[in-house]
Design a protein around this motif. Structure first.
Motif, short mmCIF file in Angstrom:
data_model
loop_
_atom_site.label_atom_id
_atom_site.label_comp_id
_atom_site.label_asym_id
_atom_site.label_seq_id
_atom_site.Cartn_x
_atom_site.Cartn_y
_atom_site.Cartn_z
N LEU A 52 -36.42 -72.72 -22.12
CA LEU A 52 -36.57 -74.10 -21.65
C LEU A 52 -35.20 -74.70 -21.34
N ALA A 53 -34.21 -74.37 -22.17
CA ALA A 53 -32.86 -74.87 -21.91
C ALA A 53 -32.33 -74.33 -20.59
N LEU A 54 -32.65 -73.07 -20.28
CA LEU A 54 -32.22 -72.48 -19.02
C LEU A 54 -32.82 -73.20 -17.82
N VAL A 55 -34.05 -73.70 -17.98
CA VAL A 55 -34.68 -74.46 -16.89
C VAL A 55 -33.82 -75.67 -16.54
N GLN A 59 -31.44 -76.35 -13.07
CA GLN A 59 -31.61 -77.53 -12.22
C GLN A 59 -30.27 -78.24 -12.01
N PHE A 60 -29.45 -78.28 -13.06
CA PHE A 60 -28.19 -79.02 -13.01
C PHE A 60 -27.08 -78.27 -12.27
N ALA A 114 -36.94 -69.93 -8.85
CA ALA A 114 -37.57 -71.06 -8.16
C ALA A 114 -36.95 -72.38 -8.60
N VAL A 115 -36.67 -72.52 -9.89
CA VAL A 115 -36.03 -73.74 -10.41
C VAL A 115 -34.66 -73.93 -9.77
N THR A 116 -33.91 -72.85 -9.64
CA THR A 116 -32.58 -72.93 -9.04
C THR A 116 -32.66 -73.34 -7.57
N ILE A 117 -33.61 -72.77 -6.84
CA ILE A 117 -33.81 -73.15 -5.44
C ILE A 117 -34.15 -74.64 -5.34
N MET A 118 -35.10 -75.07 -6.17
CA MET A 118 -35.50 -76.48 -6.15
C MET A 118 -34.32 -77.38 -6.52
N GLY A 355 -26.57 -87.25 -12.81
CA GLY A 355 -27.07 -86.00 -13.36
C GLY A 355 -26.28 -85.53 -14.56
N THR A 356 -24.95 -85.68 -14.49
CA THR A 356 -24.10 -85.29 -15.61
C THR A 356 -24.41 -86.12 -16.84
#
Length: 407
Positions: A52-55, A59-60, A114-118, A355-356
């Motif tokens: 979950l932390a990797l998600v 994203q960040f 997919a998360v990274t692409i988004m 975001g930060t």
């Protein structure tokens, strides 16, 4: 003084703004629904908090890496076309996720890709759309447009996760399939936006121009003070990241209580954004923003000390409402003080700050809570936010002198 109904409603009646708002709302709804589904799916497959932390990290990271590229792209090309490209990529990604889920191909690695692409696409979409708004409505309507947009986005933040959860309950494929359709609808609206004026000729790409957004913000104390105040307030006052701990260990409220606590800040933000859309701030906006951030800190302390679910919800409603005052003032000032040819780069830096603060705020709160417990961590964060407000009155005295957001 209240805004006449005819003048107030003209924001929503503005053809370009209506398309803009529809595009942002449909895109946000889809993103929230997909995010909930992917988070649930990866945890269901791995049973790992690290996953979950990797998600969140995936994203960040694209936003941190792409900030300066994003800003320059938004200042060199038609922002509507950038928004269109982003939302079409999101639609295709959601469609691929739907097919992969249907065929049972989707692995944790696939979800993280997919998360990274988004995350990369959203890194382009959000500052570009923010920079687009002043091209759609006249300056006299900008504060109401920002407040109305904030209320609509808060509504999407409330509905989106619930929509994703409900659709996932029907079928794991459903949230991705519905999101693909909504992203397509968003893309149709963004390309249909009618602009008040077209962007001027853009400067060539140089190292100086790429980092011009940072230089521009540093050279304007009011803008730097506004953005950095929000950064440190959210960094220090991020008690909402500890909601699962408060719900289970302190309030003994269970999952239903956690859901109520998570919804409260968004509901408070929605209510305040509706108020600001009806009654825009017309005087002493800098001072009112400072007071609102201080109230944010006080409400965080009250929430941290509370052992009653009703009081905790009320405190979080105030947290969301007071934060919205800061959001509307900051967003309006950034748009008003930035020339159009710089808005993409400035909004990209602003987006990185936001975001930060959100990501590092959650990390900071979790680390402190792990050492001293959630109550002390929450109180310390609230006190830190209030201290920052007093320090910013000394470091950025011009903030207190900002009287209006009318340009």
């Amino acid at each position: 003084m209240d805004i006449p109904v005819k003048e107030r409603d003209s924001v929503l009646r503005h053809p370009g703004y209506l398309n803009f708002a529809a595009s942002r709302v449909f895109s946000s709804l889809s993103f929230q629904a997909v995010g909930i589904a992917m988070g649930w799916m990866i945890y269901d497959q791995t049973h790992s908090a690290f996953a979950l932390a990797l998600v969140g990290f995936c994203q960040f990271l694209p936003m941190a890496v792409l900030t300066f590229v994003v800003g320059h792209v938004a200042d060199r090309f038609d922002r509507r076309r950038i928004g269109l490209a982003c939302q079409l990529i999101e639609a295709v990604t959601a469609l691929v996720l739907a097919v992969a889920t249907w065929q049972q191909w989707l692995s944790p690695v696939g979800i993280l890709v997919a998360v990274t692409i988004m995350g990369a696409v959203v890194a382009f979409e959000r500052p570009t759309m923010a920079a687009l708004l002043p091209n759609i409505v006249p300056t006299s309507m900008l504060q109401r447009a920002v407040a109305t947009s904030t209320s609509l986005m808060q509504t999407a933040l409330i509905i989106g996760p619930s929509l994703g959860g409900l659709l996932y309950g029907v079928s794991p494929v459903a949230p991705f399939a519905v999101a693909a359709v909504l992203f397509a609808v968003a893309s149709f609206n963004v390309i249909s936006i009618r602009m008040e004026w077209l962007p001027s000729k853009r400067e060539p790409v140089t190292l100086t121009s790429i980092f011009a957004g940072v230089s521009f913000i540093r050279s304007r104390p009011v803008m730097l003070g506004t953005i950095s105040l929000d950064l440190f307030a959210v960094l220090l006052g991020g008690a909402t990241a500890l909601l699962p701990m408060f719900a289970r260990d302190i309030l003994h409220a269970g999952p239903w209580g956690l859901g109520l606590l998570r919804a409260a800040p968004a509901i408070g933000a929605l209510a305040m954004s509706i108020v600001l859309a009806r009654r825009p701030l017309t005087s002493d906006v800098g001072r009112k923003m400072m007071v609102a951030v201080a109230v944010f800190g006080v409400a965080t302390i009250v929430f941290s000390l509370s052992t009653n679910i009703a009081l905790s919800v009320i405190a979080l409603l105030v947290v969301g409402a007071s934060d919205t005052v800061s959001v509307v003032v900051r967003s309006s000032l950034v748009q008003l003080l930035t020339p159009d040819e710089m808005r993409g780069r400035v909004n990209a830096v602003n987006s990185l700050f936001i975001g930060t603060s959100n990501q590092l705020g959650e990390f900071e709160s979790g680390m402190v809570a792990g050492v001293v417990g959630p109550v002390v961590a929450g109180i310390a964060g609230g006190v830190g936010t209030i201290v920052v407000v007093f320090l910013w009155t000394r470091f950025f005295p011009d903030l207190l002198k900002v009287k209006t957001l009318q340009g």
